[in-house]
Design a protein around this motif. Structure first.
Motif, short mmCIF file in Angstrom:
data_model
loop_
_atom_site.label_atom_id
_atom_site.label_comp_id
_atom_site.label_asym_id
_atom_site.label_seq_id
_atom_site.Cartn_x
_atom_site.Cartn_y
_atom_site.Cartn_z
N GLY A 9 -45.39 -13.72 115.74
CA GLY A 9 -46.77 -13.84 115.29
C GLY A 9 -47.10 -15.10 114.54
O GLY A 9 -48.24 -15.29 114.12
N GLY A 10 -46.12 -15.98 114.32
CA GLY A 10 -46.42 -17.26 113.68
C GLY A 10 -45.89 -17.37 112.27
O GLY A 10 -45.26 -16.44 111.73
N LEU A 11 -46.18 -18.52 111.64
CA LEU A 11 -45.62 -18.80 110.32
C LEU A 11 -46.18 -17.89 109.23
O LEU A 11 -45.58 -17.75 108.17
CB LEU A 11 -45.87 -20.27 109.96
CG LEU A 11 -45.09 -21.30 110.80
CD1 LEU A 11 -45.46 -22.71 110.36
CD2 LEU A 11 -43.59 -21.08 110.70
N GLY A 12 -47.31 -17.26 109.49
CA GLY A 12 -47.87 -16.32 108.52
C GLY A 12 -47.03 -15.08 108.35
O GLY A 12 -47.23 -14.30 107.41
N MET A 13 -46.05 -14.88 109.24
CA MET A 13 -45.15 -13.73 109.17
C MET A 13 -43.71 -14.16 108.93
O MET A 13 -42.78 -13.38 109.13
CB MET A 13 -45.22 -12.93 110.48
CG MET A 13 -46.62 -12.54 110.92
SD MET A 13 -47.46 -11.47 109.74
CE MET A 13 -46.62 -9.93 110.05
N ALA A 14 -43.51 -15.42 108.51
CA ALA A 14 -42.16 -15.99 108.45
C ALA A 14 -41.75 -16.33 107.01
O ALA A 14 -42.23 -17.30 106.44
CB ALA A 14 -42.10 -17.25 109.32
N PRO A 15 -40.84 -15.56 106.43
CA PRO A 15 -40.31 -15.91 105.12
C PRO A 15 -39.13 -16.87 105.24
O PRO A 15 -38.53 -17.00 106.30
CB PRO A 15 -39.83 -14.57 104.57
CG PRO A 15 -39.37 -13.83 105.80
CD PRO A 15 -40.30 -14.27 106.92
N GLY A 32 -59.12 -20.94 98.27
CA GLY A 32 -60.18 -20.40 97.42
C GLY A 32 -61.19 -19.52 98.13
O GLY A 32 -62.15 -19.06 97.52
N GLN A 33 -60.95 -19.24 99.42
CA GLN A 33 -61.92 -18.45 100.19
C GLN A 33 -61.47 -17.01 100.42
O GLN A 33 -62.19 -16.23 101.06
CB GLN A 33 -62.19 -19.12 101.54
CG GLN A 33 -62.77 -20.53 101.44
CD GLN A 33 -62.88 -21.21 102.79
OE1 GLN A 33 -63.17 -20.56 103.80
NE2 GLN A 33 -62.65 -22.52 102.83
N GLY A 34 -60.30 -16.66 99.92
CA GLY A 34 -59.81 -15.29 100.10
C GLY A 34 -59.40 -14.97 101.52
O GLY A 34 -59.29 -13.80 101.90
N LYS A 35 -59.14 -16.00 102.33
CA LYS A 35 -58.77 -15.78 103.73
C LYS A 35 -57.26 -15.80 103.97
O LYS A 35 -56.80 -15.42 105.04
CB LYS A 35 -59.40 -16.87 104.61
CG LYS A 35 -60.91 -16.85 104.65
CD LYS A 35 -61.42 -17.98 105.54
CE LYS A 35 -62.95 -17.98 105.63
NZ LYS A 35 -63.44 -19.11 106.47
N ALA A 36 -56.50 -16.27 102.99
CA ALA A 36 -55.06 -16.50 103.20
C ALA A 36 -54.31 -15.20 103.39
O ALA A 36 -54.59 -14.18 102.76
CB ALA A 36 -54.49 -17.27 102.01
N ASN A 37 -53.33 -15.25 104.27
CA ASN A 37 -52.44 -14.11 104.53
C ASN A 37 -51.18 -14.28 103.67
O ASN A 37 -50.39 -15.21 103.90
CB ASN A 37 -52.08 -14.08 106.01
CG ASN A 37 -51.11 -12.96 106.36
OD1 ASN A 37 -50.75 -12.15 105.52
ND2 ASN A 37 -50.67 -12.93 107.61
N PRO A 38 -50.95 -13.40 102.70
CA PRO A 38 -49.78 -13.55 101.82
C PRO A 38 -48.51 -12.89 102.34
O PRO A 38 -47.51 -12.84 101.64
CB PRO A 38 -50.24 -12.85 100.53
CG PRO A 38 -51.15 -11.76 101.03
CD PRO A 38 -51.82 -12.28 102.29
N ASP A 56 -56.45 -13.75 110.12
CA ASP A 56 -55.53 -14.36 111.09
C ASP A 56 -54.80 -13.33 111.93
O ASP A 56 -54.27 -13.64 113.00
CB ASP A 56 -54.51 -15.27 110.37
CG ASP A 56 -53.66 -14.48 109.38
OD1 ASP A 56 -54.24 -13.77 108.54
OD2 ASP A 56 -52.43 -14.59 109.43
N LEU A 57 -54.78 -12.07 111.45
CA LEU A 57 -54.14 -10.98 112.19
C LEU A 57 -55.17 -10.08 112.85
O LEU A 57 -54.85 -8.96 113.28
CB LEU A 57 -53.26 -10.15 111.24
CG LEU A 57 -52.13 -10.92 110.54
CD1 LEU A 57 -51.38 -10.02 109.57
CD2 LEU A 57 -51.17 -11.52 111.58
N GLY A 58 -56.41 -10.57 112.94
CA GLY A 58 -57.46 -9.82 113.62
C GLY A 58 -58.20 -8.83 112.75
O GLY A 58 -59.00 -8.03 113.26
N GLY A 59 -57.96 -8.88 111.45
CA GLY A 59 -58.63 -7.95 110.54
C GLY A 59 -59.75 -8.61 109.78
O GLY A 59 -60.15 -9.74 110.05
#
Length: 343
Positions: free
Chosen positions: A247-253, A276-282, A322-325
């Protein structure tokens, strides 16, 4: 939790502070026993102390020997080197551990569960480069020197074998280019075969694959691999390829492990365009925090964190854009906290 664990916390740049805050919220819900020493690096370090890696930050990591960090931006110009590279060199973080695990099913590939172990300090990334001028062209010829050592190779390979055995893996695959780069990557392959024969034969399987064939096989049939261990440049490429399978780097520790320190991170960039937009996937940083809990011998907390992430994404269907939510960074974190509290 009785024993507190000192740890350095670097929020980082761009979306870093947002994903770090979300991760802290979740770690607090788990009652993870970290005593955080907040420090700055990257652009934040330049603004605060005129250095992307201020002395206070380095001193903190020397003291705690443990850090969790958000993404760092390397300032352009001014001769600044990558803070991530400097951290690896400063603390001799020789092993880069990059697991790739499918959390959200239904993607291009399902049921991926593999690990890339990358050598972090040697190879072609040592930065020994030069130009040779010819006539009026100062950059007529570019040269780079790669260095792999027997000692460095053995240290990294021992880590890979031990990690594979400790986590119940069945096979370690050495990725190389010894058919062409006979010395530079040949020493890595040769050391792997010798070390396996000496210490690990019968305990875990070993095979080897050439880097270009490995890239093709990862795309055609990634399930044939378990643990991939390789040199610096190849590991950099393959770890991102493996992240793409889940799923990409947003799922990669990522975890950077050395003899005297360990630094855990989200490996994606600082994404200043959405800061600052609250869009980031942690999620990547939270998964890095799970690796950190494993490292600190707190596997129960690591398991609870990973289960909460999976349940929030798949059962509650709370996901960032980024995950469709439609969830914001903080909404996603609060859903995770609810999962942990109810679990």
């Amino acid at each position: 939790m009785s024993t507190r664990i000192p740890a350095t916390l670097i929020a980082g740049d761009g979306i870093g502070p947002e994903i770090v805050d979300a991760t802290l919220l979740v770690l607090d819900a788990l009652q993870a026993p970290f005593d955080w020493d907040h420090q700055v690096a990257g652009l934040g370090g330049v603004k605060a102390a005129g250095d992307p890696l201020p002395a206070a930050t380095l001193d903190s990591i020397r003291r705690t020997r443990l850090a969790l960090k958000g993404p760092l931006e390397t300032p352009s110009g001014g001769g600044y080197r990558s803070s991530n590279v400097r951290l690896r060199e400063e603390f001799k973080l020789y092993a880069n551990l990059r697991p790739a695990l499918t959390i959200i099913p239904g993607g291009r590939f399902d049921n991926i569960d593999l690990v890339v172990v990358r050598e972090n300090l040697e190879g072609l990334y040592i930065g020994h480069e030069a130009y040779i001028p010819i006539d009026d062209d100062p950059h007529a010829v570019a040269m780079a020197t790669g260095i792999n050592t027997r000692k460095g190779s053995r240290r990294l390979l021992e880590f890979a074998f031990e990690h594979a055995i400790a986590t119940g893996r069945k096979k370690v695959t050495v990725v190389h280019k010894a058919n062409i780069m006979k010395a530079l990557t040949g020493i890595f392959l040769e050391t792997a075969e010798q070390l396996h024969a000496e210490k690990y034969k019968g305990r875990i399987a070993l095979d080897a694959v050439i880097i270009d064939a490995c890239a093709m096989k990862l795309v055609l049939n990634p399930w044939q691999f378990d643990v991939l261990v390789t040199t610096n440049l190849f590991g950099d490429i393959l770890s991102d390829l493996a992240a793409g399978l889940v799923g990409g780097l947003g799922m990669a520790p990522g975890a950077n492990i050395g003899a005297d320190a360990a630094i855990f991170e989200a490996v994606h960039g600082s994404a200043p365009d959405i800061a600052g937009q609250g869009k980031a996937n942690p999620t990547a940083l939270m998964l890095a925090a799970a690796l950190m809990l494993d490292h600190c011998r707190l596997p129960e907390l690591a398991t609870r964190l990973r289960r909460a992430i999976s349940d929030t994404l798949n059962l509650d269907n709370v996901r960032t854009g980024d995950l469709g939510g439609k969830a914001s960074t903080s909404e996603y974190a609060k859903a995770l906290v609810a999962r942990i509290s109810n679990g």
